[in-house]
Design a protein around this motif. Sequence first.
Motif, short mmCIF file in Angstrom:
data_model
loop_
_atom_site.label_atom_id
_atom_site.label_comp_id
_atom_site.label_asym_id
_atom_site.label_seq_id
_atom_site.Cartn_x
_atom_site.Cartn_y
_atom_site.Cartn_z
N ALA A 200 7.94 -7.85 -40.69
CA ALA A 200 8.22 -8.03 -42.11
C ALA A 200 9.70 -8.16 -42.40
N MET A 201 10.52 -7.81 -41.43
CA MET A 201 11.97 -7.86 -41.61
C MET A 201 12.64 -8.53 -40.41
N PRO A 202 12.31 -9.81 -40.19
CA PRO A 202 12.84 -10.50 -39.01
C PRO A 202 14.35 -10.64 -39.00
N GLN A 203 14.96 -10.49 -40.17
CA GLN A 203 16.41 -10.62 -40.23
C GLN A 203 17.13 -9.51 -39.49
N HIS A 204 16.41 -8.44 -39.16
CA HIS A 204 17.02 -7.33 -38.44
C HIS A 204 16.88 -7.46 -36.91
N GLY A 205 16.23 -8.50 -36.48
CA GLY A 205 16.05 -8.69 -35.04
C GLY A 205 16.55 -10.03 -34.57
N ARG A 206 16.37 -10.30 -33.30
CA ARG A 206 16.61 -11.61 -32.72
C ARG A 206 15.36 -11.96 -31.92
N ASN A 207 14.66 -12.99 -32.36
CA ASN A 207 13.33 -13.27 -31.83
C ASN A 207 13.40 -14.19 -30.61
N PRO A 208 13.16 -13.66 -29.41
CA PRO A 208 13.23 -14.52 -28.22
C PRO A 208 12.08 -15.52 -28.15
N VAL A 209 11.01 -15.26 -28.89
CA VAL A 209 9.89 -16.21 -28.88
C VAL A 209 10.32 -17.55 -29.46
N GLN A 210 11.22 -17.51 -30.44
CA GLN A 210 11.67 -18.76 -31.04
C GLN A 210 12.50 -19.59 -30.06
N ALA A 211 13.01 -18.96 -29.03
CA ALA A 211 13.76 -19.70 -28.02
C ALA A 211 12.85 -20.43 -27.03
N LEU A 212 11.57 -20.02 -27.02
CA LEU A 212 10.65 -20.64 -26.06
C LEU A 212 10.42 -22.11 -26.36
N GLY A 213 10.26 -22.44 -27.63
CA GLY A 213 9.98 -23.83 -27.99
C GLY A 213 11.05 -24.80 -27.52
N PRO A 214 12.32 -24.59 -27.91
CA PRO A 214 13.37 -25.49 -27.42
C PRO A 214 13.47 -25.53 -25.89
N LEU A 215 13.23 -24.38 -25.26
CA LEU A 215 13.31 -24.36 -23.80
C LEU A 215 12.21 -25.22 -23.18
N LEU A 216 10.99 -25.10 -23.69
CA LEU A 216 9.88 -25.88 -23.13
C LEU A 216 10.10 -27.38 -23.37
N VAL A 217 10.60 -27.73 -24.56
CA VAL A 217 10.91 -29.13 -24.83
C VAL A 217 12.01 -29.60 -23.89
N GLY A 218 13.01 -28.75 -23.66
CA GLY A 218 14.10 -29.12 -22.77
C GLY A 218 13.64 -29.29 -21.33
N LEU A 219 12.69 -28.48 -20.90
CA LEU A 219 12.17 -28.63 -19.54
C LEU A 219 11.46 -29.96 -19.36
N ARG A 220 10.71 -30.37 -20.37
CA ARG A 220 10.04 -31.67 -20.31
C ARG A 220 11.07 -32.80 -20.23
N ALA A 221 12.13 -32.69 -21.04
CA ALA A 221 13.17 -33.71 -21.02
C ALA A 221 13.90 -33.73 -19.68
N LEU A 222 14.10 -32.54 -19.09
CA LEU A 222 14.74 -32.46 -17.77
C LEU A 222 13.88 -33.15 -16.72
N GLN A 223 12.57 -32.95 -16.79
CA GLN A 223 11.68 -33.62 -15.84
C GLN A 223 11.80 -35.14 -15.98
N GLU A 224 11.80 -35.63 -17.20
CA GLU A 224 11.90 -37.08 -17.42
C GLU A 224 13.23 -37.62 -16.92
N GLU A 225 14.30 -36.85 -17.11
CA GLU A 225 15.62 -37.27 -16.63
C GLU A 225 15.65 -37.33 -15.10
N LEU A 226 15.08 -36.31 -14.46
CA LEU A 226 15.06 -36.28 -12.99
C LEU A 226 14.21 -37.41 -12.43
N GLN A 227 13.09 -37.70 -13.08
CA GLN A 227 12.23 -38.78 -12.61
C GLN A 227 12.91 -40.13 -12.75
N ALA A 228 13.71 -40.29 -13.82
CA ALA A 228 14.44 -41.55 -14.00
C ALA A 228 15.56 -41.69 -12.98
#
Length: 392
Positions: A200-228
Amino acid sequence: MVVIDVDADGVVAFTQALVRVPSTNDPGRREQPAAELVAALMREWGWEPAVYEVAPGRPNVVAVVEGGGGDGPTLMFEGHTDVVTEGDLSEWTVDPFGGEIRDGRLWGRGSADMKSGLAATLYATRALQLAGPFPGRIKVCALADEEGLMIGAHHFVSEGLATDVDGAIVAEPEAGEICAVAKGALRLRVDLAGKMAHGAMPQHGRNPVQALGPLLVGLRALQEELQARHPAHEHLGEVYVTPTVLRAGSEEQVNVIPAAASVFVDVRTIPGVEHKDIADRVAALASYDGIGAEVSVLVDRPPVDVPVSDPVVAALAAAHRAVTGEEPVYGGVPGSTDGTVLTHWGGIPSVVYGPGGKWIAHQADEYVEVEEIVRCTRVFTEAARRFLTGDV
């Protein structure tokens, strides 16, 4: 040319005996009984196996068979005594540890991966010994824990047992293909550190779950870069960067922002791809909005790329041609084997070839064709003769 005769009945019967020993790679059932079976057969033939206790209940068995024909190179035959678990028994139509022969096939866990291959190396060495003398020697090795962290192969190298070996044949199931290349495996753990807080008070924390999305998207982009950047390999295919495990929070506390999250990544590489560069890139991708990130390397097995002109590969190819009457087919190992350790840490040129289908390993109703066990034993015998005499 006359191909050296082998004990066809013996190699099949010994494969059955090995399959009937449930030497699974889990804490309850280890490799000890299978290793003892191998050592007993070696002693029966007059060999003097050395047994190295790599971990409790997990021995390596190594025998050196001198050819009696003067100086020459050292060939290593390698197999492993562990198998994966049988899994869900309801998926099996045969006893996974019965070693039953039916319809020309020997059924059971480890029949292909790789107790038939291990048996073939033993009986091939024995056949060449009986037909001897031959120059040099053969080092016959039954190692532990290939299905895990490969501690048996690492122990073999760390003990200095690889220093005198000039080439290794690893008897994994490859459906008759000669595999001098193998994919690399890099397994990473990414730990994200945030700060716990009430939902109820997310402003008092730092949510590591929100970092998962960009990381997973970045991993997919890294795979595409390596394959190219690294086009698909002729035998190994593409580079893959695959997130396999996510951990964060608790379903019992959905109203709590967790303090930590983790991502596990399985990277499969081809020759030319640097593992350290990938680990560094993943670390950079994990940096997000004040969330701490730490990347740990769990497994680092570089790709194997042995030239087909290397004497151990050439000898195997010539032997395949002589025994089967067919031109050899070259392929690649989709995963890693003990050969990865032997080549990169032991400095041994290695090639993978053995009885059993390439894709049957680790499945229910695993089997190997009986005829293929015998044929592969003959190929191993001829490959050893050619490698040791230089007849390639």
